[in-house]
Motif scaffolding. Structure first.
Motif, mmCIF file in Angstrom:
data_model
loop_
_atom_site.group_PDB
_atom_site.id
_atom_site.type_symbol
_atom_site.label_atom_id
_atom_site.label_comp_id
_atom_site.label_asym_id
_atom_site.label_seq_id
_atom_site.Cartn_x
_atom_site.Cartn_y
_atom_site.Cartn_z
ATOM 1 N N MET A 180 0.848 -1.186 0.000
ATOM 2 C CA MET A 180 0.000 0.000 0.000
ATOM 3 C C MET A 180 0.886 1.239 0.000
ATOM 4 N N LYS A 181 0.878 1.963 -1.114
ATOM 5 C CA LYS A 181 1.649 3.201 -1.173
ATOM 6 C C LYS A 181 1.016 4.138 -2.188
ATOM 7 N N HIS A 182 1.252 5.417 -1.955
ATOM 8 C CA HIS A 182 0.725 6.434 -2.863
ATOM 9 C C HIS A 182 1.539 6.475 -4.146
ATOM 10 N N ARG A 183 0.922 7.030 -5.161
ATOM 11 C CA ARG A 183 1.629 7.227 -6.416
ATOM 12 C C ARG A 183 2.850 8.112 -6.160
ATOM 13 N N LYS A 200 3.013 9.078 -12.049
ATOM 14 C CA LYS A 200 2.984 10.351 -11.319
ATOM 15 C C LYS A 200 1.586 10.693 -10.782
ATOM 16 N N GLN A 201 1.569 11.117 -9.530
ATOM 17 C CA GLN A 201 0.320 11.507 -8.873
ATOM 18 C C GLN A 201 -0.072 12.911 -9.313
ATOM 19 N N ILE A 202 -1.282 13.055 -9.829
ATOM 20 C CA ILE A 202 -1.769 14.373 -10.251
ATOM 21 C C ILE A 202 -3.091 14.742 -9.568
ATOM 22 N N VAL A 232 -8.446 2.470 -3.815
ATOM 23 C CA VAL A 232 -7.812 3.760 -4.081
ATOM 24 C C VAL A 232 -8.905 4.761 -4.431
ATOM 25 N N GLY A 233 -8.895 5.897 -3.758
ATOM 26 C CA GLY A 233 -9.796 6.994 -4.075
ATOM 27 C C GLY A 233 -8.986 8.162 -4.602
ATOM 28 N N ASN A 234 -9.417 8.745 -5.699
ATOM 29 C CA ASN A 234 -8.752 9.931 -6.229
ATOM 30 C C ASN A 234 -9.729 11.090 -6.271
#
Length: 181
Positions: A83-86, A93-95, A166-168
Protein backbone atom coordinates in the motif's frame (compact mmCIF):
# COMPACT_ATOMS: atom_id res chain seq x y z
CA UNK A 1 -56.31 27.83 -1.98
CA UNK A 2 -55.10 30.50 0.40
CA UNK A 3 -51.94 32.51 -0.01
CA UNK A 4 -50.40 30.65 2.95
CA UNK A 5 -51.15 27.23 1.39
CA UNK A 6 -49.77 28.36 -1.96
CA UNK A 7 -46.62 29.60 -0.28
CA UNK A 8 -46.14 26.29 1.57
CA UNK A 9 -46.68 24.33 -1.63
CA UNK A 10 -44.16 26.53 -3.45
CA UNK A 11 -41.54 26.09 -0.69
CA UNK A 12 -42.09 22.32 -0.64
CA UNK A 13 -41.62 22.24 -4.43
CA UNK A 14 -38.33 24.13 -4.08
CA UNK A 15 -37.07 21.74 -1.43
CA UNK A 16 -37.95 18.69 -3.54
CA UNK A 17 -36.39 20.24 -6.63
CA UNK A 18 -33.17 21.16 -4.82
CA UNK A 19 -32.96 17.66 -3.33
CA UNK A 20 -33.31 16.15 -6.80
CA UNK A 21 -30.72 18.49 -8.29
CA UNK A 22 -28.25 18.02 -5.44
CA UNK A 23 -28.50 14.22 -5.36
CA UNK A 24 -25.44 13.04 -7.27
CA UNK A 25 -25.84 9.84 -9.26
CA UNK A 26 -23.10 7.47 -10.36
CA UNK A 27 -23.29 6.39 -14.01
CA UNK A 28 -23.73 2.70 -14.88
CA UNK A 29 -20.19 2.70 -16.33
CA UNK A 30 -18.33 3.68 -13.15
CA UNK A 31 -14.87 3.74 -14.74
CA UNK A 32 -13.57 1.10 -12.34
CA UNK A 33 -14.29 -2.41 -11.10
CA UNK A 34 -16.82 -1.02 -8.63
CA UNK A 35 -20.44 -1.76 -9.32
CA UNK A 36 -22.74 1.22 -9.73
CA UNK A 37 -24.33 0.32 -6.39
CA UNK A 38 -20.99 0.22 -4.52
CA UNK A 39 -19.79 3.42 -6.16
CA UNK A 40 -23.09 5.12 -5.26
CA UNK A 41 -22.77 3.98 -1.63
CA UNK A 42 -19.25 5.43 -1.42
CA UNK A 43 -20.30 8.70 -3.08
CA UNK A 44 -23.31 9.00 -0.77
CA UNK A 45 -21.09 8.41 2.28
CA UNK A 46 -18.60 11.05 1.09
CA UNK A 47 -21.38 13.54 0.47
CA UNK A 48 -22.99 12.90 3.85
CA UNK A 49 -19.77 13.69 5.72
CA UNK A 50 -19.15 16.71 3.48
CA UNK A 51 -22.65 17.99 4.20
CA UNK A 52 -21.96 17.59 7.94
CA UNK A 53 -19.16 20.17 7.68
CA UNK A 54 -20.78 22.41 5.08
CA UNK A 55 -18.70 21.55 2.01
CA UNK A 56 -20.42 21.01 -1.36
CA UNK A 57 -21.36 17.56 -2.61
CA UNK A 58 -18.92 15.70 -4.83
CA UNK A 59 -19.79 14.27 -8.20
CA UNK A 60 -18.59 10.88 -9.38
CA UNK A 61 -15.92 10.95 -12.09
CA UNK A 62 -15.51 7.86 -14.25
CA UNK A 63 -12.18 9.31 -15.41
CA UNK A 64 -10.89 9.56 -11.82
CA UNK A 65 -12.25 6.08 -11.12
CA UNK A 66 -10.26 4.69 -14.07
CA UNK A 67 -7.16 6.50 -12.78
CA UNK A 68 -7.74 5.01 -9.30
CA UNK A 69 -8.39 1.57 -10.78
CA UNK A 70 -5.12 1.63 -12.72
CA UNK A 71 -3.15 2.33 -9.54
CA UNK A 72 -5.03 -0.27 -7.50
CA UNK A 73 -4.37 -2.88 -10.22
CA UNK A 74 -0.71 -1.88 -10.38
CA UNK A 75 -0.25 -2.23 -6.63
CA UNK A 76 -2.07 -5.58 -6.52
CA UNK A 77 -0.12 -7.07 -9.41
CA UNK A 78 3.24 -5.38 -9.92
CA UNK A 79 4.01 -4.12 -6.44
CA UNK A 80 3.12 -7.23 -4.43
CA UNK A 81 0.13 -5.50 -2.84
CA UNK A 82 2.19 -2.92 -0.98
CA UNK A 83 0.00 0.00 0.00
CA UNK A 84 1.65 3.20 -1.17
CA UNK A 85 0.73 6.43 -2.86
CA UNK A 86 1.63 7.23 -6.42
CA UNK A 87 5.10 8.75 -6.80
CA UNK A 88 5.58 12.45 -7.54
CA UNK A 89 7.43 11.70 -10.80
CA UNK A 90 7.54 9.20 -13.62
CA UNK A 91 5.02 7.02 -15.40
CA UNK A 92 2.70 6.69 -12.38
CA UNK A 93 2.98 10.35 -11.32
CA UNK A 94 0.32 11.51 -8.87
CA UNK A 95 -1.77 14.37 -10.25
CA UNK A 96 -4.91 14.07 -8.09
CA UNK A 97 -5.61 13.85 -4.39
CA UNK A 98 -5.40 10.27 -3.21
CA UNK A 99 -6.62 8.04 -0.39
CA UNK A 100 -5.64 4.37 -0.12
CA UNK A 101 -7.07 1.54 1.97
CA UNK A 102 -5.92 -2.05 2.45
CA UNK A 103 -7.96 -4.68 4.24
CA UNK A 104 -7.62 -8.41 4.69
CA UNK A 105 -10.81 -10.38 5.05
CA UNK A 106 -14.10 -10.70 3.26
CA UNK A 107 -15.96 -8.04 5.23
CA UNK A 108 -14.24 -5.01 3.67
CA UNK A 109 -15.84 -2.85 1.01
CA UNK A 110 -15.51 0.57 -0.57
CA UNK A 111 -17.74 1.94 2.19
CA UNK A 112 -15.44 0.34 4.79
CA UNK A 113 -12.56 2.22 3.19
CA UNK A 114 -14.53 5.47 3.25
CA UNK A 115 -15.44 4.90 6.91
CA UNK A 116 -11.78 4.25 7.71
CA UNK A 117 -10.74 7.50 6.06
CA UNK A 118 -13.55 9.31 7.86
CA UNK A 119 -12.47 7.91 11.23
CA UNK A 120 -9.56 10.38 11.20
CA UNK A 121 -12.06 13.15 11.99
CA UNK A 122 -11.16 12.59 15.65
CA UNK A 123 -7.62 13.79 14.89
CA UNK A 124 -8.55 16.88 12.87
CA UNK A 125 -8.77 19.96 15.06
CA UNK A 126 -9.90 22.31 12.25
CA UNK A 127 -6.47 23.86 12.16
CA UNK A 128 -4.37 25.00 9.26
CA UNK A 129 -2.55 21.94 7.89
CA UNK A 130 1.15 21.75 8.59
CA UNK A 131 3.90 19.12 8.66
CA UNK A 132 3.00 18.03 12.17
CA UNK A 133 -0.78 17.57 11.84
CA UNK A 134 -1.68 16.49 8.30
CA UNK A 135 -0.38 12.94 8.59
CA UNK A 136 -2.91 11.79 11.20
CA UNK A 137 -5.95 13.27 9.46
CA UNK A 138 -4.98 13.57 5.79
CA UNK A 139 -7.41 10.93 4.52
CA UNK A 140 -10.30 12.65 6.27
CA UNK A 141 -9.29 16.14 5.19
CA UNK A 142 -9.03 15.00 1.56
CA UNK A 143 -12.58 13.61 1.76
CA UNK A 144 -13.99 16.94 2.93
CA UNK A 145 -11.59 19.40 1.26
CA UNK A 146 -13.72 22.43 0.41
CA UNK A 147 -12.44 22.93 -3.15
CA UNK A 148 -12.60 19.27 -4.22
CA UNK A 149 -15.50 18.66 -6.60
CA UNK A 150 -15.00 15.14 -7.99
CA UNK A 151 -14.14 11.67 -6.73
CA UNK A 152 -13.47 8.33 -8.38
CA UNK A 153 -12.63 5.06 -6.64
CA UNK A 154 -11.15 1.78 -7.81
CA UNK A 155 -10.44 -1.53 -6.11
CA UNK A 156 -8.26 -4.56 -6.70
CA UNK A 157 -7.91 -7.92 -5.00
CA UNK A 158 -4.41 -8.99 -4.03
CA UNK A 159 -3.17 -12.55 -4.60
CA UNK A 160 -3.54 -13.05 -0.83
CA UNK A 161 -7.22 -12.08 -1.04
CA UNK A 162 -6.68 -8.69 0.60
CA UNK A 163 -8.56 -5.73 -0.85
CA UNK A 164 -6.85 -2.54 -2.05
CA UNK A 165 -9.04 0.51 -2.54
CA UNK A 166 -7.81 3.76 -4.08
CA UNK A 167 -9.80 6.99 -4.08
CA UNK A 168 -8.75 9.93 -6.23
CA UNK A 169 -10.00 13.49 -5.83
CA UNK A 170 -9.99 16.55 -8.06
CA UNK A 171 -8.99 19.21 -7.49
CA UNK A 172 -6.68 17.73 -4.87
CA UNK A 173 -6.71 18.93 -1.28
CA UNK A 174 -4.39 18.83 1.71
CA UNK A 175 -2.50 22.02 0.97
CA UNK A 176 -0.14 23.04 3.74
CA UNK A 177 -1.10 26.37 5.28
CA UNK A 178 -4.83 25.89 4.56
CA UNK A 179 -7.81 24.46 6.43
CA UNK A 180 -9.91 21.68 4.92
CA UNK A 181 -13.13 23.72 5.33
Amino acid sequence: MTFQNTRHLFLLSLVLLSTTILAQKVPVATGSKLSQQDAQAALDFHNKVRKDVGTPALEWSAELAAYAQAWADHLAKDDKCNMKHRPHEGEWKQIHGENIFWGSGSSYSVVSASESWYSEIKDYKHEVLNNSNWYVAGHYTQMVWRNTTKVGIGQATCPSGALLIVGNYDPPGNYMGEKAY
